[in-house]
Write a protein that holds these residues in place. Sequence first.
Motif, PDB file in Angstrom:
ATOM      1  N   ASP A   1      14.026   5.819   5.401  1.00 32.09           N
ATOM      2  CA  ASP A   1      13.015   6.789   5.806  1.00 32.09           C
ATOM      3  C   ASP A   1      12.447   7.512   4.686  1.00 32.09           C
ATOM      4  O   ASP A   1      11.083   7.620   4.610  1.00 32.09           O
ATOM      5  CB  ASP A   1      13.577   7.881   6.681  1.00 32.09           C
ATOM      6  N   ASN A   2      13.206   7.726   3.846  1.00 29.61           N
ATOM      7  CA  ASN A   2      12.612   8.520   2.390  1.00 29.61           C
ATOM      8  C   ASN A   2      11.370   7.457   1.774  1.00 29.61           C
ATOM      9  O   ASN A   2      10.505   7.892   1.173  1.00 29.61           O
ATOM     10  CB  ASN A   2      13.452   9.222   1.495  1.00 29.61           C
ATOM     11  N   VAL A   3      11.954   6.121   1.440  1.00 35.98           N
ATOM     12  CA  VAL A   3      11.135   5.172   0.858  1.00 35.98           C
ATOM     13  C   VAL A   3       9.758   4.873   1.600  1.00 35.98           C
ATOM     14  O   VAL A   3       8.719   5.011   1.014  1.00 35.98           O
ATOM     15  CB  VAL A   3      11.910   4.051   0.591  1.00 35.98           C
ATOM     16  N   THR A   4       9.905   4.913   2.796  1.00 34.61           N
ATOM     17  CA  THR A   4       8.956   4.580   3.742  1.00 34.61           C
ATOM     18  C   THR A   4       7.837   5.746   3.609  1.00 34.61           C
ATOM     19  O   THR A   4       6.686   5.566   3.396  1.00 34.61           O
ATOM     20  CB  THR A   4       9.375   4.226   5.199  1.00 34.61           C
ATOM     21  N   LEU A   5       8.342   7.075   3.773  1.00 32.89           N
ATOM     22  CA  LEU A   5       7.493   8.176   3.779  1.00 32.89           C
ATOM     23  C   LEU A   5       6.929   8.507   2.339  1.00 32.89           C
ATOM     24  O   LEU A   5       5.580   8.670   2.107  1.00 32.89           O
ATOM     25  CB  LEU A   5       8.200   9.279   4.061  1.00 32.89           C
ATOM     26  N   ALA A   6       7.579   8.250   1.334  1.00 29.79           N
ATOM     27  CA  ALA A   6       7.080   8.394  -0.104  1.00 29.79           C
ATOM     28  C   ALA A   6       5.922   7.454  -0.380  1.00 29.79           C
ATOM     29  O   ALA A   6       5.099   7.440  -1.106  1.00 29.79           O
ATOM     30  CB  ALA A   6       8.361   8.053  -1.198  1.00 29.79           C
TER      31      ALA A   6
ATOM     32  N   GLY B   1       0.726  -1.310  -0.045  1.00 28.19           N
ATOM     33  CA  GLY B   1       0.136   0.013  -0.004  1.00 28.19           C
ATOM     34  C   GLY B   1       0.889   1.422   0.131  1.00 28.19           C
ATOM     35  O   GLY B   1       1.958   1.357   0.540  1.00 28.19           O
ATOM     36  N   GLY B   2       0.257   2.434  -0.530  1.00 26.93           N
ATOM     37  CA  GLY B   2       0.799   3.612  -0.273  1.00 26.93           C
ATOM     38  C   GLY B   2      -0.023   4.705  -0.067  1.00 26.93           C
ATOM     39  O   GLY B   2      -1.389   4.470  -0.403  1.00 26.93           O
ATOM     40  N   ASP B   3       0.162   5.785   0.275  1.00 27.77           N
ATOM     41  CA  ASP B   3      -0.872   6.807   0.722  1.00 27.77           C
ATOM     42  C   ASP B   3      -0.897   7.617  -0.700  1.00 27.77           C
ATOM     43  O   ASP B   3      -0.123   8.095  -1.423  1.00 27.77           O
ATOM     44  CB  ASP B   3      -0.138   7.666   1.623  1.00 27.77           C
ATOM     45  N   GLY B   4      -2.231   7.798  -1.089  1.00 27.99           N
ATOM     46  CA  GLY B   4      -2.587   8.349  -2.129  1.00 27.99           C
ATOM     47  C   GLY B   4      -2.270   9.869  -2.354  1.00 27.99           C
ATOM     48  O   GLY B   4      -2.238  10.294  -3.313  1.00 27.99           O
ATOM     49  N   GLY B   5      -1.843  10.464  -1.206  1.00 28.19           N
ATOM     50  CA  GLY B   5      -1.471  11.541  -1.146  1.00 28.19           C
ATOM     51  C   GLY B   5      -0.093  11.925  -1.589  1.00 28.19           C
ATOM     52  O   GLY B   5       0.385  13.254  -1.682  1.00 28.19           O
ATOM     53  N   GLY B   6       0.640  10.862  -2.039  1.00 29.27           N
ATOM     54  CA  GLY B   6       2.114  11.022  -2.385  1.00 29.27           C
ATOM     55  C   GLY B   6       3.190  11.453  -1.571  1.00 29.27           C
ATOM     56  O   GLY B   6       4.027  12.019  -1.818  1.00 29.27           O
ATOM     57  N   GLY B   7       2.936  10.942  -0.203  1.00 36.19           N
ATOM     58  CA  GLY B   7       4.081  10.983   0.630  1.00 36.19           C
ATOM     59  C   GLY B   7       3.793  11.870   1.822  1.00 36.19           C
ATOM     60  O   GLY B   7       2.504  12.499   1.974  1.00 36.19           O
ATOM     61  N   GLY B   8       4.814  12.310   2.672  1.00 36.72           N
ATOM     62  CA  GLY B   8       4.638  13.158   3.749  1.00 36.72           C
ATOM     63  C   GLY B   8       3.825  12.421   4.765  1.00 36.72           C
ATOM     64  O   GLY B   8       3.713  10.777   4.536  1.00 36.72           O
ATOM     65  N   GLY B   9       3.378  12.837   6.027  1.00 30.51           N
ATOM     66  CA  GLY B   9       2.859  12.109   6.929  1.00 30.51           C
ATOM     67  C   GLY B   9       2.742  13.015   8.235  1.00 30.51           C
ATOM     68  O   GLY B   9       3.573  13.461   8.534  1.00 30.51           O
TER      69      GLY B   9
ATOM     70  N   THR C   1       4.260   2.351  11.774  1.00 35.15           N
ATOM     71  CA  THR C   1       3.809   1.144  10.805  1.00 35.15           C
ATOM     72  C   THR C   1       4.948   0.688  10.111  1.00 35.15           C
ATOM     73  O   THR C   1       4.681  -0.504   9.881  1.00 35.15           O
ATOM     74  CB  THR C   1       2.787   1.710   9.687  1.00 35.15           C
ATOM     75  N   ARG C   2       6.051   1.013  10.243  1.00 33.56           N
ATOM     76  CA  ARG C   2       7.449   0.515   9.841  1.00 33.56           C
ATOM     77  C   ARG C   2       8.641   0.904  10.480  1.00 33.56           C
ATOM     78  O   ARG C   2       8.820   1.935  11.038  1.00 33.56           O
ATOM     79  CB  ARG C   2       7.578   0.594   8.283  1.00 33.56           C
ATOM     80  N   ILE C   3       9.408  -0.160  11.320  1.00 38.03           N
ATOM     81  CA  ILE C   3      10.582  -0.121  11.695  1.00 38.03           C
ATOM     82  C   ILE C   3      11.567  -0.783  11.013  1.00 38.03           C
ATOM     83  O   ILE C   3      11.311  -1.656  10.489  1.00 38.03           O
ATOM     84  CB  ILE C   3      10.635  -0.238  13.198  1.00 38.03           C
ATOM     85  N   PRO C   4      12.776  -0.199  10.994  1.00 37.32           N
ATOM     86  CA  PRO C   4      13.827  -0.954  10.237  1.00 37.32           C
ATOM     87  C   PRO C   4      14.025  -2.381  10.683  1.00 37.32           C
ATOM     88  O   PRO C   4      14.120  -2.680  12.198  1.00 37.32           O
ATOM     89  CB  PRO C   4      15.309  -0.035  10.570  1.00 37.32           C
TER      90      PRO C   4
ATOM     91  N   ALA D   1       7.693   5.918  -4.196  1.00 34.56           N
ATOM     92  CA  ALA D   1       8.561   5.069  -3.566  1.00 34.56           C
ATOM     93  C   ALA D   1       9.647   4.419  -4.225  1.00 34.56           C
ATOM     94  O   ALA D   1      10.889   4.239  -3.893  1.00 34.56           O
ATOM     95  CB  ALA D   1       7.417   4.116  -2.746  1.00 34.56           C
ATOM     96  N   ALA D   2       9.165   4.049  -5.460  1.00 31.23           N
ATOM     97  CA  ALA D   2      10.278   3.551  -6.271  1.00 31.23           C
ATOM     98  C   ALA D   2      11.376   4.548  -6.634  1.00 31.23           C
ATOM     99  O   ALA D   2      12.419   4.166  -6.656  1.00 31.23           O
ATOM    100  CB  ALA D   2       9.777   2.812  -7.623  1.00 31.23           C
ATOM    101  N   GLU D   3      11.043   5.710  -6.887  1.00 33.16           N
ATOM    102  CA  GLU D   3      11.872   6.596  -7.313  1.00 33.16           C
ATOM    103  C   GLU D   3      12.801   6.915  -5.950  1.00 33.16           C
ATOM    104  O   GLU D   3      14.075   7.468  -6.272  1.00 33.16           O
ATOM    105  CB  GLU D   3      11.074   7.910  -7.710  1.00 33.16           C
ATOM    106  N   ALA D   4      12.209   7.221  -4.954  1.00 33.69           N
ATOM    107  CA  ALA D   4      12.960   7.236  -3.695  1.00 33.69           C
ATOM    108  C   ALA D   4      14.051   6.288  -3.516  1.00 33.69           C
ATOM    109  O   ALA D   4      15.390   6.610  -3.203  1.00 33.69           O
ATOM    110  CB  ALA D   4      12.189   7.241  -2.524  1.00 33.69           C
ATOM    111  N   GLU D   5      13.733   4.922  -3.727  1.00 39.46           N
ATOM    112  CA  GLU D   5      14.522   3.940  -3.694  1.00 39.46           C
ATOM    113  C   GLU D   5      15.810   3.981  -4.592  1.00 39.46           C
ATOM    114  O   GLU D   5      16.958   3.736  -4.337  1.00 39.46           O
ATOM    115  CB  GLU D   5      13.864   2.622  -3.685  1.00 39.46           C
ATOM    116  N   LYS D   6      15.272   4.023  -5.782  1.00 36.51           N
ATOM    117  CA  LYS D   6      16.147   4.437  -6.855  1.00 36.51           C
ATOM    118  C   LYS D   6      17.271   5.614  -6.573  1.00 36.51           C
ATOM    119  O   LYS D   6      18.604   5.389  -6.732  1.00 36.51           O
ATOM    120  CB  LYS D   6      15.588   4.588  -8.194  1.00 36.51           C
ATOM    121  N   LYS D   7      16.727   6.600  -6.233  1.00 35.22           N
ATOM    122  CA  LYS D   7      17.521   7.974  -5.666  1.00 35.22           C
ATOM    123  C   LYS D   7      18.930   7.391  -4.793  1.00 35.22           C
ATOM    124  O   LYS D   7      20.051   7.621  -4.907  1.00 35.22           O
ATOM    125  CB  LYS D   7      17.127   8.680  -5.163  1.00 35.22           C
TER     126      LYS D   7
END
Length: 583
Positions: A363-368, A23-31, A376-379, A436-442
């Motif tokens: 952090d950035n992949v999780t938020l994105a 799942g991903g937040d349809g708002g496009g990130g942040g939180g 909801t997620r810890i390392p 999320a995929a773009e954050a991982e790629k970066k």
Amino acid sequence: MKRTKSLAAVACVALISTLAACGGDGGGGGGSTPSDQKFEEAGAGFAKVADAEGPAPEIEGAATGGDVTVYVPLDEGPEDLDPTNGWSVLGNSIQQALTHRSLTQYRKNDESGEMELVPDLATDLGTPNDDFTEWTFTVRDDVKWETGDPITPEEIKYGIERSFDSETFTSGPGQVYSVENIDCGDGYAGPADGDCSGITVEGQDITIKMVKPFPDMDFWGSFMAIGPIPLENSDFPAYGRKPLSNGPYKISEFRPTESLTLVKNDQWDPATDPARHQYVDSWTFKFNQDQQKTDQILLSDSELSSTAISYRLGASNATDLKSKLGDNYIQQTGQCVSYRAPDYTKITDINVRKAIAWAYDFDNVTLAGGNIPGVTRIPASTLMPPGMSGRKEYFPDGEQFTYQPEKAKQLLEEAGQTGMTLTYVYDDSDATLKAAAEAEKKGYEAAGFKVEMIPYQEDYYALYDDKDSDINKRLNLRNVNWCSDWPSASTMIPPLVQAGQPYNTAFFDEPDVQKAIDDIATLPAEEQPTAWGDLDEMIGTEYFPLIPLAYRNELYGAGASIGNFNGDGAMSSINFKDLFVTQ
């Protein structure tokens, strides 16, 4: 058990990129994270109540009537409803609660709030012999299909035999638990091979012989994959479009990737069922919903919102949703882990696999991806999740992996792999999943990797299992999200690392690991948890075939008219069995 996007990401059925898979937040990130929330650890086990009888204990204040709509954001739902194929958190939590019964099941203890294993179609939790190589279950003689026909022990035998058919049910749980444990003879592959002599029926008793001690047969008995299947008119795939029900609800309409509608089954007798209720008139599950629109439904005061449930809450609206929903905002624990799976046959240097781990920007992949770090997620660091009996706290590279691109870059240089290309698929159908995929790629690129991302919107697990796929042949980085099938590492480690298993998406195969898995099954039950913990550490430190990314919690919400809204710790999901609509 997989968590999925389309049906289970291994549970979401079509996985997206790692953390976004479920799942991903349809708002496009942040939180906006509620300040009083933090990650919750799952419990280590469930109580057993062998003498539980129907009807299920009444829920205080429960009312009969009403129609419930369950919105499922970013998950396409089950591809089919065939019980033998069921191995996902979403699909199993719906079907096993509402439409399909098996030998045993779970119910929620109203006093403790914990899940407990109780009988279902069987009169108790089964009787093993002294060394757990044979189990006998007595099947109730008063349960029926939706047609009014009685359910027979022969139909349960047929269901178990059917679970051996790995050619038809390529991703079903029978490949792990039936094939590896039940004695149907070498090479037995289901009903097409005839009768399984290791499963016998005498009157209402069904006796199952094992190839090795299997003390967890009572837990495996809770899966609809080894529940009853009609002896006729049950061929796949036709049967999977509208299988016969034996639970409190039956299928009215199923539109794959879109919706599932359930109505009351008048042949279900509550006196035969220690755990389920039939308070609600009908259920409508709407799959692949937009996260923001779903959040806004629950935040509104409309008539639509009052009987709505969301199977996922978006991170950007979490604070407002918690305030609005009150007790109908729940954070559910579960023994669930997300992993990246470098192809073990292609990325053969352990230090390159470690470089990938250091280059993962948690952090950035999780938020994105619309999730909340620390809630909801810890390392993650181990294959086994927190709370699992026998788990050892260790770090494959001596310390917790965090985003350190320079450290990853150094490992790549030492391995002579600077500029190595990582190739993986991602779902570009939703802005959040793409982000999320773009954050991982970066993160990977900052560490010196090159990245090739291939857009793919279909079932990830089917792709990974297709050895002839041109796309799959190009990949050297896959993923898997996994929840334990019951509170034992035997349901966590073998499905992920045993050679030939469908969710061993790293294609890992080391003889000493395979031998250790076989050896643990022969140990006394009380020694097995420690042995699994030792094996977890050995796999992680010596081979590191999977990169544990995150331990998982999930957020669910419901409107004001949904009564007794709570979670199911056994399924890591919503407890659909006990819900009602206030009148």
